[in-house]
Design an enzyme around this catalytic site. Structure first.
Site, PDB file in Angstrom:
ATOM      1  N   VAL A  61       1.080  -0.907   0.056  1.00  0.00           N
ATOM      2  CA  VAL A  61      -0.344   0.385  -0.085  1.00  0.00           C
ATOM      3  C   VAL A  61       1.203   1.187  -0.121  1.00  0.00           C
ATOM      4  O   VAL A  61       0.258   2.517  -0.095  1.00  0.00           O
ATOM      5  CB  VAL A  61      -1.063   0.044   1.227  1.00  0.00           C
ATOM      6  N   TYR A  62       2.264   1.238   0.258  1.00  0.00           N
ATOM      7  CA  TYR A  62       2.958   2.625   0.549  1.00  0.00           C
ATOM      8  C   TYR A  62       2.919   3.589  -1.009  1.00  0.00           C
ATOM      9  O   TYR A  62       3.514   2.287  -2.259  1.00  0.00           O
ATOM     10  CB  TYR A  62       4.674   2.045   0.662  1.00  0.00           C
ATOM     11  N   SER A  63       2.180   3.995  -1.530  1.00  0.00           N
ATOM     12  CA  SER A  63       2.639   4.089  -3.022  1.00  0.00           C
ATOM     13  C   SER A  63       1.503   3.970  -3.722  1.00  0.00           C
ATOM     14  O   SER A  63       2.262   3.485  -5.154  1.00  0.00           O
ATOM     15  CB  SER A  63       4.205   5.610  -3.506  1.00  0.00           C
ATOM     16  N   ASN A  64       0.949   3.650  -3.507  1.00  0.00           N
ATOM     17  CA  ASN A  64       0.107   2.005  -4.074  1.00  0.00           C
ATOM     18  C   ASN A  64       1.704   1.069  -4.722  1.00  0.00           C
ATOM     19  O   ASN A  64       1.236   1.014  -6.698  1.00  0.00           O
ATOM     20  CB  ASN A  64      -0.823   3.364  -5.400  1.00  0.00           C
TER      21      ASN A  64
END
Length: 344
Positions: A61-64
């Site tokens: 989920v970090y920066s998609n």
């Protein structure tokens, strides 16, 4: 760099690991954390490896997913010198299959992470949150299969409560599946809830803590002080609602104590706050982040020295709060504490 066993496993991890949440800069939360691109990420990886920081932590989920992609590119040519830790389980889309820890979600998520990271294995896979809708047996059986296939080497949890973690460990023991050897959890001088239940559980069950946000969501940098407005450049303007709350008076009390220790040691407030964590029971690794080389080198200065027992006691006193029931009787002198002392 000191290396420690990750819980009761055979894996040795550095006392400091690097959190790649600053890589990518996509979305309202992560753009406030940082927007490190590939070139600067390579430089950060260079400095980290040179200092002995061999564990790099990220999440889908970090920066998609951009954080994983940039980390994978930054590690090209030196993958075998590094350990990669990533997390999955939080929503990555709006669809019904885009969140959780079902078998389908885990298999899909690992395959996608391997491609983004440009690797054939994930050294440590952690579930980003407990999935109450999926039986723990389904989750653990899927993790067992991923380990058996060599796509994952070690498994861990993140942001679990005590009962969630213990239920998972008991099920793993019952079926002979891989146990969680790590719990990535929030812990700081202004957030000591980890000590009440998760720390004793970690000691009893051999689960090592990987600490996230050791500076209390950016509050222990030394820039937030009593009687002064929040600095204009603080990321708290955009991200305060995402992180753990902190009572202002408690924060100022801790900062005052850090100032005293800083004057005695010549160390910065972040270095002292991280060093304090490294002395705590169950802590295997503290995850540090950095938006640039200067921040990284500053945080690396948290190792190689030690606080005195008196300084630790001062920081303990300044940051102490009364635990919630049923934990608080065990932290007071008397019968409860005598039969169930807190971790030392």
């Amino acid at each position: 760099m000191e290396y420690r066993q990750l819980g009761r496993s055979g894996l040795k991890v550095p006392a400091l690991s690097f959190g790649a949440g600053t890589f990518g800069g996509q979305g309202p939360l992560f753009s406030a954390w940082g927007d490190t691109g590939v070139a600067e990420a390579r430089r950060i990886v260079d400095i980290s490896l040179e200092a002995g920081v061999t564990l790099f932590d990220t999440a889908d989920v970090y920066s998609n997913g951009a954080s994983e992609e940039i980390l994978g590119q930054a590690l090209e040519g030196r993958r075998e010198r590094a350990l990669i830790s990533t997390k999955l389980g939080l929503p990555v889309g709006e669809g019904p299959l885009d969140a959780g820890s079902s078998r389908l979600r885990l298999v899909r998520g690992v395959e996608a992470a391997l491609k983004r990271l440009r690797t054939d294995r994930i050294d440590l896979l952690q579930l980003h949150a407990f999935d109450a809708a999926t039986p723990v047996e389904e989750t653990l059986a899927a993790l067992h299969d991923l380990v058996a296939a060599g796509k994952v080497l070690y498994v861990g949890a993140s942001n679990f409560s005590g009962w969630q973690l213990m239920k998972s460990l008991a099920a793993a023991d019952r079926h002979g599946w891989p146990r969680y050897v790590a719990h990535q959890a929030y812990y700081s001088l202004v957030g000591r809830d980890y000590e009440w239940e998760l720390m004793p559980l970690g000691l009893d069950q051999g689960v090592g803590a990987m600490v996230w946000s050791p500076l209390g969501w950016g509050r222990l940098t030394g820039r937030i002080r009593r009687g002064q407005p929040l600095p204009k450049i603080s990321r708290l303007h955009e991200t305060a609602d995402y992180g753990p709350p902190v009572d202002d008076e408690r924060l100022y009390r801790v900062v005052d104590a850090l100032d005293e220790v800083a004057a005695e040691t010549g160390r910065s407030l972040p270095q002292i706050a991280i060093n304090w964590l490294l002395r705590r029971p169950t802590v295997s690794s503290v995850i540090i982040g950095a938006r640039n080389e200067e921040q990284l080198r500053q945080n690396l200065g948290a190792v190689g020295w030690s606080l005195t027992p008196e300084q630790v006691a001062r920081l303990d006193a300044a940051s102490a709060v009364t635990p919630a029931y049923p934990h608080y009787p065990y932290w007071r002198e008397g019968g409860f504490k005598a039969v169930n002392p807190p971790p030392v």
